[in-house]
Design a protein around this motif. Structure first.
Motif, PDB file in Angstrom:
ATOM      1  N   ALA A 224     -30.228   4.103 -10.350  1.00  0.00           N
ATOM      2  CA  ALA A 224     -30.552   4.661 -11.703  1.00  0.00           C
ATOM      3  C   ALA A 224     -29.296   4.243 -12.735  1.00  0.00           C
ATOM      4  N   GLY A 225     -28.371   3.289 -12.252  1.00  0.00           N
ATOM      5  CA  GLY A 225     -27.335   2.813 -13.185  1.00  0.00           C
ATOM      6  C   GLY A 225     -25.935   3.764 -13.259  1.00  0.00           C
ATOM      7  N   ILE A 226     -25.853   4.831 -12.287  1.00  0.00           N
ATOM      8  CA  ILE A 226     -24.888   5.691 -12.356  1.00  0.00           C
ATOM      9  C   ILE A 226     -23.731   5.140 -11.648  1.00  0.00           C
ATOM     10  N   VAL A 227     -22.625   4.970 -12.181  1.00  0.00           N
ATOM     11  CA  VAL A 227     -21.249   4.316 -11.533  1.00  0.00           C
ATOM     12  C   VAL A 227     -20.361   5.555 -11.251  1.00  0.00           C
ATOM     13  N   GLU A 228     -20.308   5.607 -10.034  1.00  0.00           N
ATOM     14  CA  GLU A 228     -19.466   6.606  -9.522  1.00  0.00           C
ATOM     15  C   GLU A 228     -17.893   5.938  -8.886  1.00  0.00           C
ATOM     16  N   PHE A 229     -16.972   6.702  -9.256  1.00  0.00           N
ATOM     17  CA  PHE A 229     -15.729   6.421  -8.793  1.00  0.00           C
ATOM     18  C   PHE A 229     -15.137   7.326  -7.894  1.00  0.00           C
ATOM     19  N   ALA A 230     -14.681   7.112  -6.672  1.00  0.00           N
ATOM     20  CA  ALA A 230     -14.265   8.369  -5.726  1.00  0.00           C
ATOM     21  C   ALA A 230     -13.070   7.744  -5.031  1.00  0.00           C
ATOM     22  N   TRP A 231     -12.024   8.797  -5.201  1.00  0.00           N
ATOM     23  CA  TRP A 231     -10.893   8.478  -4.294  1.00  0.00           C
ATOM     24  C   TRP A 231     -10.087   9.808  -4.272  1.00  0.00           C
ATOM     25  N   ASP A 232      -9.744  10.107  -3.060  1.00  0.00           N
ATOM     26  CA  ASP A 232      -8.998  11.269  -2.646  1.00  0.00           C
ATOM     27  C   ASP A 232     -10.242  12.250  -2.618  1.00  0.00           C
ATOM     28  N   LYS A 233      -9.966  13.388  -3.450  1.00  0.00           N
ATOM     29  CA  LYS A 233     -11.013  14.297  -3.582  1.00  0.00           C
ATOM     30  C   LYS A 233     -11.444  14.293  -4.932  1.00  0.00           C
ATOM     31  N   LEU A 234     -11.124  13.273  -5.796  1.00  0.00           N
ATOM     32  CA  LEU A 234     -11.568  13.396  -7.205  1.00  0.00           C
ATOM     33  C   LEU A 234     -12.629  12.412  -7.326  1.00  0.00           C
ATOM     34  N   LYS A 235     -13.746  12.746  -8.340  1.00  0.00           N
ATOM     35  CA  LYS A 235     -14.648  11.722  -8.698  1.00  0.00           C
ATOM     36  C   LYS A 235     -14.976  11.788 -10.090  1.00  0.00           C
ATOM     37  N   PHE A 236     -15.667  10.577 -10.473  1.00  0.00           N
ATOM     38  CA  PHE A 236     -16.186  10.714 -11.931  1.00  0.00           C
ATOM     39  C   PHE A 236     -17.213   9.785 -12.069  1.00  0.00           C
ATOM     40  N   ASP A 237     -18.053   9.681 -13.186  1.00  0.00           N
ATOM     41  CA  ASP A 237     -19.108   8.955 -13.064  1.00  0.00           C
ATOM     42  C   ASP A 237     -19.486   8.579 -14.632  1.00  0.00           C
ATOM     43  N   PHE A 238     -20.234   7.460 -14.771  1.00  0.00           N
ATOM     44  CA  PHE A 238     -20.679   7.045 -16.059  1.00  0.00           C
ATOM     45  C   PHE A 238     -22.059   6.242 -16.097  1.00  0.00           C
TER      46      PHE A 238
ATOM     47  N   THR B  69     -30.463  -8.597 -15.282  1.00  0.00           N
ATOM     48  CA  THR B  69     -29.078  -8.308 -15.340  1.00  0.00           C
ATOM     49  C   THR B  69     -28.234  -7.578 -14.127  1.00  0.00           C
ATOM     50  N   ASP B  70     -27.376  -8.521 -13.679  1.00  0.00           N
ATOM     51  CA  ASP B  70     -26.420  -7.994 -12.644  1.00  0.00           C
ATOM     52  C   ASP B  70     -25.426  -7.294 -13.233  1.00  0.00           C
ATOM     53  N   VAL B  71     -24.995  -6.305 -12.667  1.00  0.00           N
ATOM     54  CA  VAL B  71     -23.698  -5.513 -12.998  1.00  0.00           C
ATOM     55  C   VAL B  71     -22.988  -5.375 -11.603  1.00  0.00           C
ATOM     56  N   PHE B  72     -21.798  -5.729 -11.871  1.00  0.00           N
ATOM     57  CA  PHE B  72     -20.825  -5.636 -10.663  1.00  0.00           C
ATOM     58  C   PHE B  72     -19.350  -5.129 -11.023  1.00  0.00           C
ATOM     59  N   ILE B  73     -18.738  -4.183 -10.285  1.00  0.00           N
ATOM     60  CA  ILE B  73     -17.396  -4.119 -10.279  1.00  0.00           C
ATOM     61  C   ILE B  73     -16.694  -4.527  -9.208  1.00  0.00           C
ATOM     62  N   THR B  74     -15.756  -5.486  -9.538  1.00  0.00           N
ATOM     63  CA  THR B  74     -14.891  -5.914  -8.714  1.00  0.00           C
ATOM     64  C   THR B  74     -13.404  -5.248  -8.485  1.00  0.00           C
ATOM     65  N   TYR B  75     -12.975  -4.779  -7.502  1.00  0.00           N
ATOM     66  CA  TYR B  75     -11.567  -3.965  -7.390  1.00  0.00           C
ATOM     67  C   TYR B  75     -10.967  -4.187  -6.121  1.00  0.00           C
ATOM     68  N   SER B  76      -9.839  -3.608  -6.161  1.00  0.00           N
ATOM     69  CA  SER B  76      -9.100  -3.526  -4.686  1.00  0.00           C
ATOM     70  C   SER B  76      -9.121  -2.074  -4.477  1.00  0.00           C
ATOM     71  N   GLN B  77      -9.207  -1.814  -3.023  1.00  0.00           N
ATOM     72  CA  GLN B  77      -9.289  -0.587  -2.572  1.00  0.00           C
ATOM     73  C   GLN B  77      -7.830  -0.094  -2.044  1.00  0.00           C
ATOM     74  N   PRO B  78      -7.279   0.693  -2.567  1.00  0.00           N
ATOM     75  CA  PRO B  78      -5.993   1.273  -2.050  1.00  0.00           C
ATOM     76  C   PRO B  78      -6.543   2.474  -1.217  1.00  0.00           C
ATOM     77  N   ALA B  79      -5.550   2.984  -0.381  1.00  0.00           N
ATOM     78  CA  ALA B  79      -5.845   4.062   0.621  1.00  0.00           C
ATOM     79  C   ALA B  79      -4.950   5.123   0.221  1.00  0.00           C
ATOM     80  N   VAL B  80      -5.534   6.388   0.571  1.00  0.00           N
ATOM     81  CA  VAL B  80      -4.542   7.338   0.180  1.00  0.00           C
ATOM     82  C   VAL B  80      -3.437   7.735   1.306  1.00  0.00           C
ATOM     83  N   LYS B  81      -3.449   7.442   2.535  1.00  0.00           N
ATOM     84  CA  LYS B  81      -2.355   7.276   3.263  1.00  0.00           C
ATOM     85  C   LYS B  81      -1.397   8.360   3.416  1.00  0.00           C
TER      86      LYS B  81
END
Length: 191
Positions: free
Chosen positions: A172-186, A60-72
């Motif tokens: 290990a399958g951990i998806v991490e989101f990071a932007w600015d100084k905030l992170k979360f994972d699932f 199985t391939d898992v992918f997340i496709t998104y657009s990358q805004p910047a903090v600016k």
């Protein structure tokens, strides 16, 4: 005014603002990496360019496709991204989680396919939403009745700054989101 003129008046701002993307359904979420890379190259000059996180788990391939805004130098949380409102979790097209086989997402079954990945940010816990209507621009056409999965995550703050919004998927399958100084994972795993 004829109906054609009214339609032209309504559609022209959408086309000029970039909300109409005829190539979006086929190339933005294409499982053919060459097609996505072609789209990525074509859209590289956007203020929020397209990106993808990919992991292979067995067959199985898992992918997340998104657009990358910047903090600016902007205030992101609570200002640019509102609290307590559905957010596309990126910019431009809705962020899409795709799986070529059935997977577990934080322990719940998700069938193979493409799903818009929305979030509802708050100052404490966030809600992550996977929705079957993925061929959309932003969260403007979000329809809660099409949600297939919702779960909560606890974001954390980090001293390390992530100027551009990013998703990663580790071995290990951990998806991490990071932007600015905030992170979360699932967690995602093959079924």
């Amino acid at each position: 005014m004829s109906h054609w003129w009214k339609l032209l008046v309504v559609l022209t701002p959408l086309v000029l603002s970039g909300c109409y993307r005829p190539e979006y359904p086929s190339k933005f979420i294409s499982s053919d990496l060459k097609e996505f890379e072609s789209y990525q190259k074509k859209c590289a000059s956007r203020p929020s360019p397209p990106a993808r996180a990919i992991a292979t788990m067995g067959d199985t391939d898992v992918f997340i496709t998104y657009s990358q805004p910047a903090v600016k130098e902007r205030t992101i949380w609570g200002e640019l991204v509102s609290y307590n409102k559905v957010w596309r979790t990126g910019a431009n097209e809705a962020t899409v989680l795709s799986a070529t086989g059935d997977i577990l997402v934080n322990g719940d079954t998700l069938l193979a396919g493409n799903y818009a990945l929305y979030t509802i940010p708050t100052k404490e816990k966030w809600t992550v939403i996977l929705n079957t209507k993925y061929e959309v621009w932003g969260a403007y056409d979000y329809d809660q009745s099409l949600d297939v999965l919702r779960f909560e995550v606890e974001p954390s703050t980090d001293n390390e700054m992530s100027e551009r919004m990013t998703f990663t998927i580790d071995d290990a399958g951990i998806v991490e989101f990071a932007w600015d100084k905030l992170k979360f994972d699932f967690l995602v795993m093959p079924l």
